[in-house]
Scaffold this motif. Structure first.
Motif, short mmCIF file in Angstrom:
data_model
loop_
_atom_site.label_atom_id
_atom_site.label_comp_id
_atom_site.label_asym_id
_atom_site.label_seq_id
_atom_site.Cartn_x
_atom_site.Cartn_y
_atom_site.Cartn_z
N UNK A 59 46.48 23.15 15.69
CA UNK A 59 45.46 23.58 16.64
C UNK A 59 44.96 22.39 17.46
N UNK A 60 44.99 22.55 18.77
CA UNK A 60 44.56 21.46 19.64
C UNK A 60 43.85 21.93 20.89
N UNK A 61 43.41 20.98 21.66
CA UNK A 61 42.74 21.22 22.94
C UNK A 61 42.88 19.95 23.77
N UNK A 62 42.85 20.09 25.08
CA UNK A 62 42.82 18.92 25.96
C UNK A 62 41.57 19.01 26.82
N UNK A 63 40.57 18.22 26.48
CA UNK A 63 39.32 18.21 27.22
C UNK A 63 39.46 17.36 28.49
N UNK A 64 38.96 17.89 29.60
CA UNK A 64 38.81 17.11 30.82
C UNK A 64 37.40 16.52 30.80
N UNK A 65 37.30 15.21 30.70
CA UNK A 65 35.99 14.59 30.53
C UNK A 65 35.60 13.76 31.75
N UNK A 66 34.30 13.70 31.99
CA UNK A 66 33.77 12.92 33.11
C UNK A 66 33.85 11.44 32.80
N UNK A 67 34.39 10.68 33.75
CA UNK A 67 34.55 9.25 33.53
C UNK A 67 34.38 8.54 34.85
N UNK A 68 33.30 7.81 35.01
CA UNK A 68 33.06 7.13 36.27
C UNK A 68 32.77 8.11 37.38
N UNK A 78 43.33 17.00 18.23
CA UNK A 78 44.44 17.48 17.41
C UNK A 78 43.99 17.70 15.98
N UNK A 79 44.48 18.81 15.39
CA UNK A 79 44.13 19.12 14.01
C UNK A 79 42.73 19.68 13.85
N UNK A 80 42.22 20.33 14.88
CA UNK A 80 40.87 20.88 14.82
C UNK A 80 40.87 22.24 14.11
N UNK A 81 39.72 22.59 13.56
CA UNK A 81 39.49 23.93 13.04
C UNK A 81 38.74 24.70 14.11
N UNK A 82 39.42 25.63 14.80
CA UNK A 82 38.78 26.32 15.93
C UNK A 82 37.65 27.25 15.51
N UNK A 83 37.47 27.46 14.20
CA UNK A 83 36.37 28.29 13.71
C UNK A 83 35.20 27.45 13.21
N UNK A 84 35.34 26.14 13.30
CA UNK A 84 34.29 25.25 12.80
C UNK A 84 33.00 25.46 13.59
N UNK A 85 31.91 25.62 12.87
CA UNK A 85 30.61 25.83 13.52
C UNK A 85 30.24 24.65 14.40
N UNK A 86 30.50 23.43 13.90
CA UNK A 86 30.16 22.24 14.67
C UNK A 86 30.97 22.14 15.94
N UNK A 178 33.72 17.15 14.65
CA UNK A 178 33.03 18.20 13.90
C UNK A 178 33.99 19.31 13.49
N UNK A 179 35.08 19.44 14.26
CA UNK A 179 36.11 20.41 13.92
C UNK A 179 37.18 19.86 13.00
N UNK A 180 36.97 18.64 12.50
CA UNK A 180 37.91 18.05 11.56
C UNK A 180 39.13 17.44 12.18
N UNK A 181 39.11 17.24 13.51
CA UNK A 181 40.28 16.72 14.21
C UNK A 181 40.17 15.26 14.58
N UNK A 182 41.22 14.78 15.26
CA UNK A 182 41.27 13.42 15.78
C UNK A 182 41.34 13.47 17.30
#
Length: 286
Positions: A59-68, A78-86, A178-182
């Motif tokens: 389970x993964x995601x690619x966040x687009x984050x604000x930078x500058x 990567x390795x997230x728990x998509x049901x994690x409350x956090x 919080x989802x247990x990922x890296x």
């Protein structure tokens, strides 16, 4: 061989999550991650198909984050728990705030001669809330562009992100952890990375990102030159980062990029799973 960076129709790929699992099975990868842009909406469908086919899905995601100023960094979770409350607490807040700001995007598009409204893009929503991906698909449907990639190049990339529309790197790291990922910096060599910065500037920014919670960098990527790879490995050594890698597979819009092998010579070793999904590495090593 694994692939820790792929996309589906839920964001800007051309294969559904189910179809991507079928292709992963054919490609013979040991494990594959779906990392759709800013959404986990495709993971449920993918997991159902993966279970049927015997595919190891991460389970993964690619966040687009604000930078500058008007600059983005893409952060892979990567390795997230998509049901994690956090994870869901940060993720849902971010998506809601972004959806609320899209009224300004439609206004800007109208000033560019694009006559679409929010209701026109609603049929293309994935995951319950409006995002720019839905607008990109609507542009195709309305005949303004031929495909989603063209929608971004011709229109959406020309609309600056509004304050609050993008998640901050530290918040993305928090959601992932919080989802247990890296958390990994994707394709550092591109504009949606650290391209254009001097080595000294890049090192300074990487130091900041590590302090915010960055775990590693994408060290295997199809368009890396040998120089890109060596520079990345030097950063990994200096900042004690862990490694990831993947094809950034999108399907037909990048037909030359294949699952697992990228443009033909990509080979992401299974061992990279150890700090991400150690139980999965143990499984596939048997």
């Amino acid at each position: 061989m694994i692939d820790l960076h792929t996309h589906t129709t839920i964001s800007d790929g051309t294969l559904t999550p189910k179809e991507l699992m079928l292709e992963a099975k054919k490609a013979g990868v040991s494990a594959i991650a779906i990392t759709d842009h800013d959404t986990i909406a495709g993971l449920g469908e993918a997991q159902q198909e993966a279970d049927k086919l015997g595919v190891n899905l991460i389970n993964g995601i690619e966040f687009s984050t604000a930078f500058g100023k008007n600059r983005l960094l893409h952060i892979l979770g990567l390795g997230i728990d998509p049901q994690s409350e956090g994870f869901l607490r940060v993720y849902n807040k971010y998506r809601q705030e972004r959806s609320d700001l899209l009224t300004k995007v439609f206004e800007k598009l109208r000033s560019m001669g694009v006559e679409i409204e929010r209701k026109d893009a609603e049929p293309f929503i994935c995951g319950g809330l409006m995002d720019r991906q839905a607008i990109a698909k609507c542009l195709v449907h309305k005949g303004y562009t031929k495909n989603v990639k063209e929608s971004w190049i011709n229109f959406l990339d020309k609309v600056d992100y509004f304050e609050g529309e993008l998640i901050k790197p530290a918040d993305a790291f928090k959601a992932i952890h919080d989802g247990g990922g890296k958390a990994f910096l994707a394709h550092y060599h591109l504009n949606i990375g650290l391209k254009g910065y001097s080595d000294e500037e890049a090192r300074s920014y990487l130091k900041q990102l590590k302090e915010f919670g960055l775990d590693g960098m994408e060290c295997y990527y199809p368009s890396f030159t040998e120089e890109d790879k060596q520079r990345c490995l030097a950063y990994v050594d200096e900042f004690d980062f862990i490694k990831s890698g993947g094809s950034d597979f999108h399907g037909a819009t990048r037909a030359h990029v294949k699952i697992g092998v990228g443009s033909g010579d990509l080979n992401v070793p299974d061992e990279l799973l150890e700090p991400i999904c150690p139980e999965l590495l143990e499984l596939i090593s048997k």
